[in-house]
Design an enzyme around this catalytic site. Structure first.
Site, PDB file in Angstrom:
ATOM      1  N   GLY A 119      12.119  43.501   7.476  1.00 63.67           N
ATOM      2  CA  GLY A 119      11.701  41.953   7.253  1.00 63.67           C
ATOM      3  C   GLY A 119      12.205  41.393   5.806  1.00 63.67           C
ATOM      4  N   GLY A 120      12.905  42.107   5.081  1.00 67.26           N
ATOM      5  CA  GLY A 120      13.367  41.701   3.655  1.00 67.26           C
ATOM      6  C   GLY A 120      13.944  40.197   3.875  1.00 67.26           C
ATOM      7  N   ASP A 184      22.041  40.729  10.191  1.00 72.23           N
ATOM      8  CA  ASP A 184      21.855  41.429   9.108  1.00 72.23           C
ATOM      9  C   ASP A 184      22.421  42.927   9.533  1.00 72.23           C
ATOM     10  OD1 ASP A 184      21.795  42.495   6.472  1.00 72.23           O
ATOM     11  OD2 ASP A 184      19.693  42.818   6.506  1.00 72.23           O
ATOM     12  N   CYS A 235      25.378  45.728   4.106  1.00 66.59           N
ATOM     13  CA  CYS A 235      25.035  46.524   2.867  1.00 66.59           C
ATOM     14  C   CYS A 235      25.961  47.564   2.634  1.00 66.59           C
ATOM     15  CB  CYS A 235      23.766  47.021   2.524  1.00 66.59           C
ATOM     16  SG  CYS A 235      23.183  48.112   3.571  1.00 66.59           S
TER      17      CYS A 235
HETATM   18  N1  SAM Z   1      17.418  42.719   7.854  1.00 68.22           N
HETATM   19  C1  SAM Z   1      16.629  43.629   7.478  1.00 68.22           C
HETATM   20  C2  SAM Z   1      15.950  43.563   6.063  1.00 68.22           C
HETATM   21  O1  SAM Z   1      16.419  42.454   5.431  1.00 68.22           O
HETATM   22  O2  SAM Z   1      14.841  44.037   5.952  1.00 68.22           O
HETATM   23  C3  SAM Z   1      17.417  44.962   7.645  1.00 68.22           C
HETATM   24  C4  SAM Z   1      18.001  45.232   8.767  1.00 68.22           C
HETATM   25  S1  SAM Z   1      18.936  46.730   8.764  1.00 68.22           S
HETATM   26  C5  SAM Z   1      20.399  46.437   7.863  1.00 68.22           C
HETATM   27  C6  SAM Z   1      19.662  46.716  10.512  1.00 68.22           C
HETATM   28  C7  SAM Z   1      18.631  46.569  11.727  1.00 68.22           C
HETATM   29  O3  SAM Z   1      19.526  46.375  12.827  1.00 68.22           O
HETATM   30  C8  SAM Z   1      17.783  47.899  11.830  1.00 68.22           C
HETATM   31  O4  SAM Z   1      16.495  47.606  11.460  1.00 68.22           O
HETATM   32  C9  SAM Z   1      18.190  48.302  13.210  1.00 68.22           C
HETATM   33  O5  SAM Z   1      16.867  48.836  13.825  1.00 68.22           O
HETATM   34  C10 SAM Z   1      18.768  47.069  13.902  1.00 68.22           C
HETATM   35  N2  SAM Z   1      19.633  47.633  14.976  1.00 68.22           N
HETATM   36  C11 SAM Z   1      20.227  48.877  15.222  1.00 68.22           C
HETATM   37  N3  SAM Z   1      21.047  48.577  16.315  1.00 68.22           N
HETATM   38  C12 SAM Z   1      20.998  47.483  16.688  1.00 68.22           C
HETATM   39  C13 SAM Z   1      21.699  46.576  17.776  1.00 68.22           C
HETATM   40  N4  SAM Z   1      22.472  47.420  18.549  1.00 68.22           N
HETATM   41  N5  SAM Z   1      21.483  45.391  17.797  1.00 68.22           N
HETATM   42  C14 SAM Z   1      20.595  44.777  17.159  1.00 68.22           C
HETATM   43  N6  SAM Z   1      20.039  45.257  16.086  1.00 68.22           N
HETATM   44  C15 SAM Z   1      20.155  46.729  15.803  1.00 68.22           C
END
Ligand code: SAM
Length: 471
Positions: A119-120, A184, A235
């Site tokens: 959730g950032g 993201d 990232c």
């Molecule tokens: N935006 C978040 C933040 O700022 O706290 C961080 C997101 S993290 C980099 C990527 C997210 O993508 C993860 O929480 C993961 O569960 C999700 N994810 C994984 N596979 C995915 C998919 N196929 N489609 C969409 N989201 C996915």
């Protein structure tokens, strides 16, 4: 600041040495440096200037690109302070703050954060909306989506819809309706080596991530309305997950163009020369690269695209139609609200689901069969002839929105007791009251005969006095 002895996998370093050439030495040295602790102020609750005055931590502004962002420059632990529990800020490393800034959501817009947990960025976008419009915050993994919901509750983000769905289902349900979409993307996390230490990394993993990112991004394009903005962020540093994903996208979706965002100190450009010649495009320079040796933070890649062609949308999602609560529940709610609250909630936006009462955002969408985690603000639930307010309501109220407030200083014995789930003495009238820390709602209590009965959620209670833990 936290010092960091981590060193990244040798194969990764060899790859970066090949890409960065002379600059590699500086990049590699950054792994020996301390990582910055950043926090972003919750402007749904207070301004950055007011937080600076209130802050018990030594702060330094992150810079003009993020007026609400700060670096914590002493060794205090902002994650263990009652202000964190009251949702006054989100701990976020400084390069991650740039992403929300480039999404730049405007109050009243319809915004989608497709991969939002924990959730950032979603909290950042919710603050930008300032309670108007709607933020759909989604994460495909249900457990992570629940964590996202917890963080959004602490943030007091009432105008949000939290779902756990894969991008295809979202595209099928909503269609091209969003003013801004953020992807993201799940990535190989090369920017996290310094903070979290070395974890599994291989070129094969980078390529697998790149394929998944391409698929997610192409689906995300189906959710952007004509003229809308699509932001892609990772990232990670590998060009296969960054410039190459964008180059493929631009080939496939010529109705989108990269826009050149404002460049602040330390913002690097995308590297067209790092993608395969058949895909190379000078426009890729418009992407933003944040390097740990040029910018305070762990590093990010960001690409902002605007849809240029006025493609006629194929369909629009319908607004939500729902049955309002019955007369009996409305009367119980109204009696509670008259006694406890000093703010009016629009009756037309009240939704009753399984004995729980929600306040829908002013913009509410039909969600079909999507897996819903939370829709709007959970006000509370009905018992036999009474209404019990939810923690989410306490966190969404402004200081004067409750008729009775028991306000204490952050370092008081009362706040320490309350956070541990203990009852404590407090003189005043009986009834539900908002327990506040320096004027900001922390949770509910109920005063009976000079004692406040604790209604802080069990799962959020501290085992010990936070002042001892933070000493
Ligand atoms: N935006 C978040 C933040 O700022 O706290 C961080 C997101 S993290 C980099 C990527 C997210 O993508 C993860 O929480 C993961 O569960 C999700 N994810 C994984 N596979 C995915 C998919 N196929 N489609 C969409 N989201 C996915």
């Amino acid at each position: 600041m936290t010092t960091n002895p981590q060193s990244p996998p040798p194969d990764f370093l060899a790859k970066m040495a090949g890409l960065l050439g002379e600059e590699f030495e500086q990049f590699a040295q950054s792994y020996g440096e301390a990582t910055a602790v950043g926090l972003r102020v919750n402007t749904l609750k207070l301004s950055a200037a007011d937080f600076s005055t209130l802050s018990p931590f030594a702060l330094k502004a992150v810079g003009p690109h993020e007026p609400d962002g700060f670096l914590v420059t002493d060794d205090s632990k902002p994650g263990s302070h009652p202000y964190h529990a009251a949702g006054l800020y989100y701990l976020q490393e400084p390069s991650a703050m740039v992403v929300g800034g480039l999404v730049d959501a405007q109050p009243g817009e319809l915004v989608l954060d497709l991969a939002a947990a924990p959730g950032g960025k979603a909290t950042h976008l919710a603050a930008q909306l300032q309670g108007r419009g709607l933020l759909v915050a989604n994460d495909v993994h249900t457990g992570r989506a629940r964590l996202l919901a917890e963080n959004m509750t602490r943030w007091g983000a009432a105008t949000s819809l939290i779902t756990s769905a894969d991008p295809e289902h979202l595209a099928a349900q909503f269609g091209p309706i969003f003013d801004r979409v953020l992807v993201d993307a799940p990535c190989s996390g090369e920017g996290m080596f310094r903070k979290q230490g070395p974890f599994e990394w291989s070129e094969g993993m980078v390529l697998a991530c790149s394929r998944r990112q391409t698929a997610v991004l192409h689906t995300a394009a189906q959710l952007v309305k004509p003229g809308g903005r699509l932001v892609y962020a990772t990232c990670t540093f590998s060009p296969e997950e960054d410039e190459a994903v964008i180059a493929h996208f631009l080939r496939q979706f010529p109705q989108f163009e990269l826009i050149d965002p404002p460049r602040f100190a330390g913002f690097g450009a995308g590297r067209p020369s790092w993608v395969d010649e058949s895909l190379a495009d000078d426009a890729l320079e418009k992407c933003v690269r944040l390097w740990p040796h040029h910018f305070p933070g762990e590093g990010h890649f960001i690409a902002v695209r605007q849809q240029i062609e006025a493609v006629k949308p194929q369909r629009f999602c319908k607004p939500l139609r729902f049955a309002p609560p019955g007369k009996k529940e409305l009367a119980v709610w109204q009696a509670f609200a008259d006694e406890v609250l000093q703010v009016d909630f629009d009756e037309e936006r009240l939704l009753l689901v399984n004995g729980r009462l929600y306040l829908l955002p002013e913009l509410a969408l039909e969600t079909g069969k999507l897996h819903l985690i939370r829709y709007g603000l959970l006000l509370g639930e009905f018992g036999k002839g009474h209404f019990r307010p939810d923690h989410a309501l306490a966190l969404a109220l402004k200081p004067n929105d409750a008729a009775l407030t028991a306000n204490f200083a952050a370092d008081s014995d009362e706040i320490a007791a309350y956070w541990q789930g203990l009852d404590f003495a407090s003189a005043g009238p009986d009834g539900w009251l908002l327990v506040a820390v320096d004027g900001f709602g922390l949770g509910w209590g109920k005063r009976v005969n000079g004692r406040i009965k604790n209604h802080y959620p069990r799962g959020l209670r501290r085992n010990r006095d936070w002042r001892v833990e933070s000493a």
